[in-house]
Each structure stands twice: as C-alpha cells, then as structure tokens.
Design a protein around this motif. Structure first.
Motif, PDB file in Angstrom:
ATOM      1  N   PHE A   1      52.871  35.614  94.375  1.00  0.00           N
ATOM      2  CA  PHE A   1      53.115  36.381  93.081  1.00  0.00           C
ATOM      3  C   PHE A   1      52.539  37.734  93.080  1.00  0.00           C
ATOM      4  CE2 PHE A   1      52.289  31.706  91.636  1.00  0.00           C
ATOM      5  CZ  PHE A   1      53.461  31.206  91.939  1.00  0.00           C
ATOM      6  N   GLU A   2      53.061  38.686  91.881  1.00  0.00           N
ATOM      7  CA  GLU A   2      52.219  39.673  91.792  1.00  0.00           C
ATOM      8  C   GLU A   2      51.196  39.535  90.454  1.00  0.00           C
ATOM      9  OE1 GLU A   2      55.855  42.860  92.815  1.00  0.00           O
ATOM     10  OE2 GLU A   2      55.230  42.723  90.748  1.00  0.00           O
ATOM     11  N   VAL A   3      50.023  39.773  90.788  1.00  0.00           N
ATOM     12  CA  VAL A   3      48.915  39.615  89.790  1.00  0.00           C
ATOM     13  C   VAL A   3      48.361  40.758  89.391  1.00  0.00           C
ATOM     14  CG1 VAL A   3      47.009  38.471  89.666  1.00  0.00           C
ATOM     15  CG2 VAL A   3      48.511  37.650  91.410  1.00  0.00           C
ATOM     16  N   ILE A   4      48.502  40.995  87.781  1.00  0.00           N
ATOM     17  CA  ILE A   4      47.778  42.084  87.197  1.00  0.00           C
ATOM     18  C   ILE A   4      46.475  41.441  86.980  1.00  0.00           C
ATOM     19  CG2 ILE A   4      48.090  43.544  85.328  1.00  0.00           C
ATOM     20  CD1 ILE A   4      51.270  42.454  86.482  1.00  0.00           C
ATOM     21  N   TYR A   5      45.586  42.288  86.979  1.00  0.00           N
ATOM     22  CA  TYR A   5      44.226  41.460  86.956  1.00  0.00           C
ATOM     23  C   TYR A   5      43.590  42.494  85.926  1.00  0.00           C
ATOM     24  CZ  TYR A   5      39.406  40.021  86.994  1.00  0.00           C
ATOM     25  OH  TYR A   5      38.250  39.554  86.658  1.00  0.00           O
TER      26      TYR A   5
ATOM     27  N   ARG B   1      55.646  37.624  87.981  1.00  0.00           N
ATOM     28  CA  ARG B   1      54.560  38.493  87.567  1.00  0.00           C
ATOM     29  C   ARG B   1      53.371  37.728  86.896  1.00  0.00           C
ATOM     30  NH1 ARG B   1      55.219  44.202  88.482  1.00  0.00           N
ATOM     31  NH2 ARG B   1      54.273  44.563  86.454  1.00  0.00           N
TER      32      ARG B   1
END
Lengths: 138, 357
Positions: free
Chosen positions: A38-42, A11
């Motif tokens: 990937f896990e993307v937090i924007y 993440r």
C-alpha cells in the motif's frame, strides 16, 4: 508498460489524533501497510480533526486509519467524519479506528460510519486483509 | 469549457467541471486518475491543457534530511500570507519489492494545517520507468488548471527519475546541508548542473560557511568548464541538461549565475530572501525569453515520451500477434535468427504504414 495500463494502488492515511504521544502502533501499522504494497501517507503526531480531513481529501486516500489511545474517540471521530462529508469524501473512504475502545463505543463508532475498530492484539494480517477486501476502488 | 468537455465521457466531464470550479475533491480525484493511469485519463489531461500556463512552478530537491519539506512548508506559508494559493507535490521513493511506500512529507507541513488553499499531494514512483515524471507533469497541469498561483515540486535528488521530475519546473532549487561530504555526492549525481538556486539550509550549524564557500567554488568550476566546452556559447554554461540550450541560441544577451541562499528553514530564517531569489530567476526567465524556450523543450519532450509509450504499446501487440516474446526469443536461442533481425521484422509493418502515408 503500456500507457493505459491501470496502476491502481491502495492509498492509506495513517493518522494519530489527540494529545497522547504514543505513535508506536501507528508506526507499526504504517510499515506493515507499506510491506503489503500500500501507499501510506503518515501525518505524524497530534493531528487535529480538520488536519486529517485536509490530508484525506487532498491525498484522495481509499483508507483512513485513525489511531487513538487517549480515549477521546467519541469526540474526535465524529468531527473527522463531519469534515469528510463536507468535502464529499465520506462515501468512498474506508474509515478504520485503532486503539483501546470499549465495546459500547465500538458500536457507536460503527453506527457513525467507521467500518471497523481494531483493538490491541489484532493480528496485522487481519487488518491488511480487511483493507484489501473493503478498500473502495477508485 | 463545454468545448473541452464534449470530447470526454460523463463522469470525467463532471470531474473536469468540478475541478475548474475549484472543488478540492475533484482536483484530488483527477490526480488519482493520473496516478492510476485510469482508462480515459489521457482525454482528461488533454482537456486540462487549455486551462494551464499561469502557475509558477518551482522544483526543490536535495539529499534526504536536507530540510526540503520544512522549507517547502515555510515557503508555502509565505506565499499564503501574501494571498497567493499554493500547490505542493511531494515525491517519495517506493519500495522496488512491494510497490509500497511510506510518504511522510506531510508531517512537516505544520504551518499550513487546515488551510485548504495549500493543496499538498504525496506521490510515489509506481512501476514503469519514466512513469513518475509523466505523472508529475500531468499532476502539475491539474494544479495549474485549478488555478494555483505557485506550484512546488519536492523530490529527493537521488537519480535520473528525480532529476527528470524537477525538470518539470521553471526554477530548480537545490538544498545542500552543511558539512556533510554531500557536496561531492551531489557532483556525482549531476545535481549541481540542474540548480538555478542553491540553498544552504541549517545555516546555523557549524560548517555552513565552509559549505557556502565550497559550493561557490564548485559553481565557479562548472561555469568555467562549460564555457570552454561550449566554445564561447554562453547558453550552455548553465546547461539545464542539454537539449533546451541547443534550441535557443539567442540568450547571449543575458545569463543567470546560480545564486546561493542561506536559510534556517525550521525558524523561517532566510525564507523571504529565498522567495525573492526565486522571483528574480522567474523575472530573468521572462525577460530573456528562456521561459518560453523551456516550455517549448518541455512540450517537445512530453510529446516524444507519449509517442514512445504509444509506439511501445503498438509493438507489444505486434509481438503478441507473432506468437509472443518467448517464441521470438526461442528463434534467437536456436541461432535461427538474431535480435536485430527480429526487431526489424516486428517494426516492418509499422514502418511500411508510415512510409505510405
């Protein structure tokens, strides 16, 4: 399929700090990270340091990528690192900085705890490889 | 508390203690372990159970761009101003090809920047079918045990997976943007049936009145049709997906007619009315005994899901012992046996054990 099978995913929080409105680089990184699995937090534009800390802690990200193009890295990055320490989140978060950073500052940022600084023209594969190799496991 | 922690190992016991003591980092890490299905996460979640049951859980769903995140932000802020703590779980789709995802709902959380008492967590669907709703249910437990007064679950109303997710909630709100032809789309997706409250967001746009009107008609139809179908059993007229309605036949006394609320989330207009409507629904659930009935159904479903996973795992092992799936399939291909017979053979030892006990 099994209930206990490990489904770990890397993440990453991709954050833009400071007052400049250039988020193209952050967008490109976010998409490339997603395509890498990937896990993307924007978290959008103009994040304040405490906002980034809040997001990094709550989302429990392995990787924090900060994009700064305004030249204010010397004031903003220490605030983020301080905040992470306050929540015991500094030790196991890989901190990356992207943007235009003079060499002297680069050394200083690394001293502070930034794992790597990626300047303009860094091949995307290099950044992704770095994350894969260095992202702390949960 | 020590009774709980006795069952689980050192690292997890510390984590549980820290979570119950209100440490944000511990809460975040517990949810990570739940998402990763980390070894031992099940013991952790079962230790949480004892501390749950006090949060109010609201599910918010709707098509992309309907304004869910913005509304969640404003609602969370409204609760905060009343002194209540809030947990948010925002579910986004992930790429079926790479497993990667861009989770962007945080961008809209502008009203709660830096407020740690709004715990916002983004989640994406990882891999297995049904895994998302299991992970969401467990994450809700973590937030509940942490002591959050309100928990909001936000998800795109796109498919069965997402519908299962909002069913974790006591109250479901469905967002409908004005004049979008989306209304018909929603009918198709079965979203209309799960809503307790319908929110026509962006109510300042042209066509909002018409959308309210259309929605009212559709809800009316849903009521009529369900009433005829259920031959007088009123409970089914606001069916939440079927099963739980069959478990309580005693709700003839009072029924909930879905409400329609108009909001302009970006300006905060209509938010107090929306929150009040959620509270009305909550009061109705408590008064009518539906809250308990829902909890019973939910636990029953949860137990079934866990068992299905566990039995599936046992059977995978048994398949391996019999030479693996490829081997079994080879027999079927050669017409020596057939899929039904193979299934019977594989399950036979398990059946035998259960019969003996």
């Amino acid at each position: 399929m099994s209930a206990d099978s490990d489904q770990q995913s890397i993440r990453c929080l991709v954050a833009k700090v400071g007052l400049d409105g250039h988020d193209r680089g952050a967008h490109v990184i976010a998409r490339a990270f997603r395509d890498a699995g990937f896990e993307v937090i924007y978290s959008g534009l103009h994040n304040a340091p405490d906002e980034i800390v809040q997001a990094a802690v709550q989302e429990d990200v392995n990787v924090l990528g900060i994009s700064i193009l305004s030249g204010a890295h010397n004031t903003l990055v220490p605030k983020v690192i301080e905040g992470l320490k306050e929540y015991d989140a500094f030790e196991d978060t890989l901190i990356l900085v992207g943007g235009v950073v003079p060499d002297d500052d680069k050394a200083e940022l690394k001293e502070m705890g930034v794992a790597e600084v990626f300047g303009p023209g860094t091949p995307m594969e290099e950044t992704i490889e770095f994350v894969r190799e260095n992202a702390p496991r949960r | 508390m020590t009774g709980d922690t006795g069952r689980i190992g050192g690292e997890h016991a510390d984590l549980l203690d820290d979570l119950l003591a209100g440490k944000h980092r511990a809460l975040a890490r517990v949810i990570t372990k739940i998402e990763n299905r980390d070894p031992g996460y099940r013991d952790l979640v079962s230790a949480l159970h004892d501390h749950t049951g006090s949060s109010e859980v609201v599910g918010i769903t709707g098509s992309p761009g309907a304004g869910k995140s913005t509304l969640v932000d404003k609602v969370a802020n409204y609760y905060r101003e009343r002194g209540e703590t809030v947990g948010v779980i925002a579910v986004d789709p992930s790429s079926p090809f790479t497993g990667g995802a861009v989770l962007g709902d945080r961008i809209r959380m502008a009203s709660n920047v830096g407020d740690m008492d709004v715990f916002f967590r983004s989640m994406s669907a990882r891999g297995t079918l049904g895994g998302l709703s299991t992970a969401t249910t467990d994450a809700v437990k973590a937030l509940d045990a942490f002591g959050k007064d309100k928990i909001l679950i936000e998800t795109v109303g796109a498919g069965q997976n997402e519908i299962d997710v909002v069913k974790t909630a006591d109250t479901v709100a469905v967002l409908v943007p004005p004049e979008s032809g989306d209304n018909v789309q929603m009918l198709k997706a079965g979203i209309l049936e799960i809503g307790d409250v319908f929110v026509v967001n962006k109510a300042d746009l042209d066509g909002a009145d018409r959308t309210v009107q259309e929605l009212r008609e559709m809800l009316h139809m849903r009521d009529d049709r369900a009433a005829t179908l259920s031959t007088g059993h009123h409970g089914a007229s606001r069916s939440q997906g079927g099963s739980e309605d069959s478990e309580d036949g005693d709700d003839e006394r009072e029924r909930w007619d879905p409400r329609i609320v108009e909001t302009v989330a970006k300006d905060g207009d209509g938010v107090p009315e929306f929150v009040e409507t959620l509270a009305d629904h909550r009061a109705y659930l408590e008064r009518s005994g539906r809250l308990e009935a829902k909890a019973r159904t939910r636990y029953a479903e949860e137990i079934r899901n866990l068992l299905r996973d566990d039995v599936g795992e046992l059977l995978e092992d048994e398949i391996e012992r019999r030479g693996g799936m490829a081997e079994l399939v080879a027999g079927v291909m050669a017409r020596e046996t057939d899929p039904y017979s193979v299934a019977d053979e594989v399950i036979d030892p398990l059946e035998g054990c259960l019969d003996d006990s």
